[in-house]
Design a protein around this motif. Structure first.
Motif, PDB file in Angstrom:
ATOM      1  N   ARG A  54       0.848  -1.199   0.000  1.00  0.00           N
ATOM      2  CA  ARG A  54       0.000   0.000   0.000  1.00  0.00           C
ATOM      3  C   ARG A  54       0.880   1.245   0.000  1.00  0.00           C
ATOM      4  NH1 ARG A  54      -5.002   1.164  -1.452  1.00  0.00           N
ATOM      5  NH2 ARG A  54      -6.048   2.561  -0.033  1.00  0.00           N
ATOM      6  N   GLY A  63      -6.067  -1.849  -3.529  1.00  0.00           N
ATOM      7  CA  GLY A  63      -6.515  -3.058  -2.846  1.00  0.00           C
ATOM      8  C   GLY A  63      -6.556  -4.283  -3.743  1.00  0.00           C
ATOM      9  N   ARG A  75      -9.670  -9.435  -1.633  1.00  0.00           N
ATOM     10  CA  ARG A  75      -9.657  -7.977  -1.512  1.00  0.00           C
ATOM     11  C   ARG A  75     -10.203  -7.522  -0.165  1.00  0.00           C
ATOM     12  NH1 ARG A  75     -12.898  -5.501  -6.069  1.00  0.00           N
ATOM     13  NH2 ARG A  75     -14.172  -4.858  -4.336  1.00  0.00           N
ATOM     14  N   ALA A  76     -11.234  -8.208   0.324  1.00  0.00           N
ATOM     15  CA  ALA A  76     -11.809  -7.841   1.620  1.00  0.00           C
ATOM     16  C   ALA A  76     -10.770  -7.992   2.730  1.00  0.00           C
ATOM     17  CB  ALA A  76     -13.032  -8.701   1.913  1.00  0.00           C
ATOM     18  N   TYR A 136      -8.523  -4.919   2.737  1.00  0.00           N
ATOM     19  CA  TYR A 136      -9.172  -3.758   3.344  1.00  0.00           C
ATOM     20  C   TYR A 136      -9.355  -3.929   4.851  1.00  0.00           C
ATOM     21  CZ  TYR A 136      -9.835  -2.047  -1.356  1.00  0.00           C
ATOM     22  OH  TYR A 136      -9.615  -1.594  -2.620  1.00  0.00           O
ATOM     23  N   ARG A 137      -9.517  -5.183   5.302  1.00  0.00           N
ATOM     24  CA  ARG A 137      -9.623  -5.442   6.739  1.00  0.00           C
ATOM     25  C   ARG A 137      -8.302  -5.073   7.420  1.00  0.00           C
ATOM     26  NH1 ARG A 137     -10.480 -10.621   6.572  1.00  0.00           N
ATOM     27  NH2 ARG A 137     -12.534 -10.342   5.700  1.00  0.00           N
ATOM     28  N   LEU A 146      -5.961  -3.007   6.251  1.00  0.00           N
ATOM     29  CA  LEU A 146      -5.741  -1.554   6.132  1.00  0.00           C
ATOM     30  C   LEU A 146      -6.674  -0.771   7.057  1.00  0.00           C
ATOM     31  CD1 LEU A 146      -5.276  -1.286   2.265  1.00  0.00           C
ATOM     32  CD2 LEU A 146      -3.498  -1.251   4.030  1.00  0.00           C
ATOM     33  N   GLY A 147      -7.866  -1.258   7.275  1.00  0.00           N
ATOM     34  CA  GLY A 147      -8.819  -0.588   8.167  1.00  0.00           C
ATOM     35  C   GLY A 147      -8.426  -0.701   9.621  1.00  0.00           C
TER      36      GLY A 147
END
Length: 181
Positions: A154, A160, A171-172, A175-176, A178-179
């Motif tokens: 990133r 993503g 992909r989820a 994002y998990r 990164l979140g």
């Protein structure tokens, strides 16, 4: 009337050869086999192929009822499908032949016991996990995602989707990670 065989084991390290040999020896014209869990019919492609292929008067043969299903609901759905095709089910190692009343009754009884066995195994597994957690031994499964690698990619400016593709993850999941940062 043609007899078709279905063989199943739960994991890739288990051997199907004994079931396949028994089904062929019983006179099956063809045998479909797969290595999938019997706790659900989801993803059992070979089973679906054979169910779709059955014609009136055909016989679906298995070595034992637990090779077909581990829940009474799935077993009943499979039996309904077989009957709906005008075919019957026969277990080689158990007195099951759905063309007879006694065979139908015995099938239902064995189905209940197969589901009971699955539930007992699940309970023992959960007890073992709880004990291991209490003793500080259980760590869960190893993480399949390296958060540092996700963050590094990133930082290089990748999106993503590209991060997921490079790391072979969803992909989820990207994002998990990164979140949570």
């Amino acid at each position: 009337m043609t007899m078709y065989g279905y063989a199943r084991v739960s994991s890739v390290d288990q051997d199907l050869s004994i079931q396949i040999e028994a089904l062929k020896a019983a006179g099956c014209a063809a045998v479909r086999a797969e290595k999938k869990s019997g706790t659900s019919t989801d993803g059992r492609v070979e089973l679906q192929i054979i169910l779709d292929f059955l014609q009136p008067g055909d016989i679906l043969a298995i070595t034992r009822i637990d090779r077909l299903a581990r829940s009474i609901g799935d077993l009943q759905d499979i039996v309904r499908s077989v009957r709906g095709k005008g075919a019957s089910l026969r277990a080689l190692e158990q007195p099951i032949d759905t063309s007879t009343a006694a065979g139908k009754a015995f099938l239902d009884m064995l189905g209940v016991f197969a589901e009971f066995e699955t539930n007992l195994r699940r309970e023992r597994q959960l007890e073992g996990i709880a004990r291991a957690k209490a003793e500080g031994v259980y760590k869960g499964r190893r993480p399949s995602i390296d958060p540092a690698a996700v963050k590094e990619l990133r930082a290089r400016g990748l999106g993503g989707s590209e991060i997921a593709k490079q790391l072979g993850i969803g992909r989820a999941s990207v994002y998990r990670v990164l979140g949570a940062a």
